[in-house]
Design an enzyme around this catalytic site. Structure first.
Site, PDB file in Angstrom:
ATOM      1  N   LYS A 123       0.862  -1.182   0.000  1.00  0.00           N
ATOM      2  CA  LYS A 123       0.000   0.000   0.000  1.00  0.00           C
ATOM      3  C   LYS A 123       0.898   1.231   0.000  1.00  0.00           C
ATOM      4  O   LYS A 123       0.910   2.011   0.964  1.00  0.00           O
ATOM      5  CB  LYS A 123      -0.923  -0.018   1.225  1.00  0.00           C
ATOM      6  CG  LYS A 123      -2.013  -1.061   1.167  1.00  0.00           C
ATOM      7  CD  LYS A 123      -3.158  -0.695   0.247  1.00  0.00           C
ATOM      8  CE  LYS A 123      -4.027   0.392   0.836  1.00  0.00           C
ATOM      9  NZ  LYS A 123      -5.064   0.831  -0.128  1.00  0.00           N
TER      10      LYS A 123
ATOM     11  N   ASP B 115      -1.342 -12.698   4.807  1.00  0.00           N
ATOM     12  CA  ASP B 115      -2.272 -13.493   5.607  1.00  0.00           C
ATOM     13  C   ASP B 115      -3.643 -13.498   4.926  1.00  0.00           C
ATOM     14  O   ASP B 115      -4.273 -14.545   4.727  1.00  0.00           O
ATOM     15  CB  ASP B 115      -2.358 -12.840   7.004  1.00  0.00           C
ATOM     16  CG  ASP B 115      -2.959 -13.767   8.038  1.00  0.00           C
ATOM     17  OD1 ASP B 115      -3.336 -14.888   7.673  1.00  0.00           O
ATOM     18  OD2 ASP B 115      -3.047 -13.350   9.212  1.00  0.00           O
TER      19      ASP B 115
ATOM     20  N   ASP C 210      -5.333 -16.554   2.047  1.00  0.00           N
ATOM     21  CA  ASP C 210      -6.599 -17.241   2.333  1.00  0.00           C
ATOM     22  C   ASP C 210      -7.604 -16.999   1.213  1.00  0.00           C
ATOM     23  O   ASP C 210      -8.373 -17.879   0.839  1.00  0.00           O
ATOM     24  CB  ASP C 210      -7.194 -16.752   3.666  1.00  0.00           C
ATOM     25  CG  ASP C 210      -6.715 -17.599   4.839  1.00  0.00           C
ATOM     26  OD1 ASP C 210      -5.740 -18.359   4.651  1.00  0.00           O
ATOM     27  OD2 ASP C 210      -7.309 -17.498   5.921  1.00  0.00           O
TER      28      ASP C 210
END
Ligand code: NAD
Length: 369
Positions: free
Chosen positions: A192, A249, A253
């Site tokens: 970001k 993380d 997923d």
């Protein structure tokens, strides 16, 4: 070369899926000239019960000496109320920390036979093969200061700190570029940099390393929020995605869900290569947990663990042919219509854990004929 392998099956379905994986390992030893020695250890709840710690000093010694660690899963209701330092998960955290496993590799591969199991349209996921590389030991989960403090007005304030250094960014980027060279040679770096200083540094350092050492690899930068969107819009545009601990993380997923069942997902965690010996610590484990609801019933899907062994063959042993063979054997079993409960579809044959193992061995035999 004789490899030293440490098997840590853990709790719940861990020992069940590890037993089928060990059969595959033994088959490779007998039929493909893979030379290895196996050590075994307890970890998680099993280690707490027998040795009083989630991983003993003795087991840590074996882990340090091993060329690769194959890990099942840890945890379960029996230990849910244990104090923090007596939680089964401490065993895995200690292994990751002490072996300095900073690079977490999470492939998202959609086997054609399972393309209907995804919540995304089959044409979006069919043929999907991407690799997310998540920085595992730095960033906001470890940065200081962190904590919750009481303020004078009776309200509270929580702080987590996102920190990255040049060295941490460069070493994970180096893993990503190096592995991309073994695949389709493309890396997308997600951060970001529009709103975070760590993102700015991340982009600069990845670019610097790319210019200096990996010009042959195609590099794109992508904002992590856009990356999340693109993963469900068109995941096949990606080959390797490298990102920090927090974004990794979440994104790993999300990518996993593109492929369907948790019982199919392998992972690897790698440390730094020793420049003198060339040795690199590696721990390989299924993404799933101990599945207490089906443990001990011969219902678990062993593929995530068997595919973790395939990753070990590829990344720790550089036995690419054997890695591919194991993956092809899993694919063949799926194409032949065998399914455990988690991936069951109408018209397919429901089998148990050991029968899945039998079928993989039979597929290995027939593919190598
Ligand atoms: P889980 O992954 O164990 O299970 C989630 C669901 O998926 C369950 O319905 C389970 O039956 C199913 N499932 C998981 N793996 C499967 C397989 N191989 N074949 C068929 N079905 C499968 O997650 P959970 O229920 O949140 O956690 C259970 C325990 O595992 C907890 O103690 C948790 O702390 C632990 N856990 C450990 C790890 C690890 O060791 N790395 C990871 C996640 C959870």
């Amino acid at each position: 070369m004789t490899y030293k392998i440490l098997l840590l099956p853990g709790d719940g379905i861990g020992p069940e899926v590890m037993a089928e994986t060990e059969r595959v390992l033994n088959w490779l030893g007998k039929n493909r000239g893979l030379s290895f020695t196996v050590e075994r250890g307890l970890v998680g709840g099993a280690a707490l019960d027998a040795e009083g710690e989630a991983v003993s000093e003795e087991t840590m010694k074996l882990a340090h000496a091993a060329d690769a660690v194959l890990f099942g899963a840890v945890g379960g209701p029996k230990w849910d109320n244990n104090s923090f330092d007596k939680k089964p998960e401490r065993g895995l955290l200690r292994l990751r920390k002490d072996l300095e496993l900073f690079a977490n590799l999470r492939p998202a591969i959609c086997f054609d036979a399972l393309k209907d199991a995804s919540t995304l349209r089959p044409d979006v996921v069919s043929g999907l093969d991407l690799l997310i590389i998540r920085e595992l030991t730095g960033g906001v989960y470890f940065g200081e200061p962190r904590g919750i403090i009481e303020l004078n007005d009776g309200t509270r304030r929580a702080v987590d700190t996102q920190v990255y250094t040049t060295g941490e960014i460069q070493r994970i980027a180096r893993v990503a570029f190096s592995l991309a060279r073994l695949r389709s040679n493309r890396v997308a770096s997600a951060e970001k940099s529009n709103v975070m200083h760590t993102g700015v540094l991340w982009r600069q350092e990845v670019t610097k390393l790319h210019e200096a050492e990996f010009k042959d690899v195609e590099l794109t930068h992508i904002l992590a929020d856009n990356c999340a969107m693109q993963l469900v819009r068109n995941p096949k545009q990606f080959d390797v995605i490298v990102t920090d601990n927090l974004f990794g993380d979440v994104l790993s997923d999300e990518a996993a869900q593109c492929t369907g069942s948790i019982g199919m997902l392998p992972s690897a965690s790698l440390g730094a290569k020793d420049p003198k010996t060339g040795r690199q610590p590696g721990l390989y484990e299924p993404v799933h947990g101990t599945a207490p609801d089906i443990a001990g019933k011969n219902l678990a899907n062993p593929f995530a663990c068997i595919l973790s062994l395939a990753m070990c063959l590829r990344y720790s042993f550089e036995r690419l042919d054997e890695a591919k063979l194991v993956e092809q054997a899993v694919e063949k079993v799926l194409n032949d219509g065998l399914r455990t409960g988690d991936i069951m579809q109408p018209g397919k044959t429901l089998v148990g854990t050991t029968q899945m193992g039998d079928a993989v061995i039979a597929a290995l035999e027939s593919l190598s004929r």
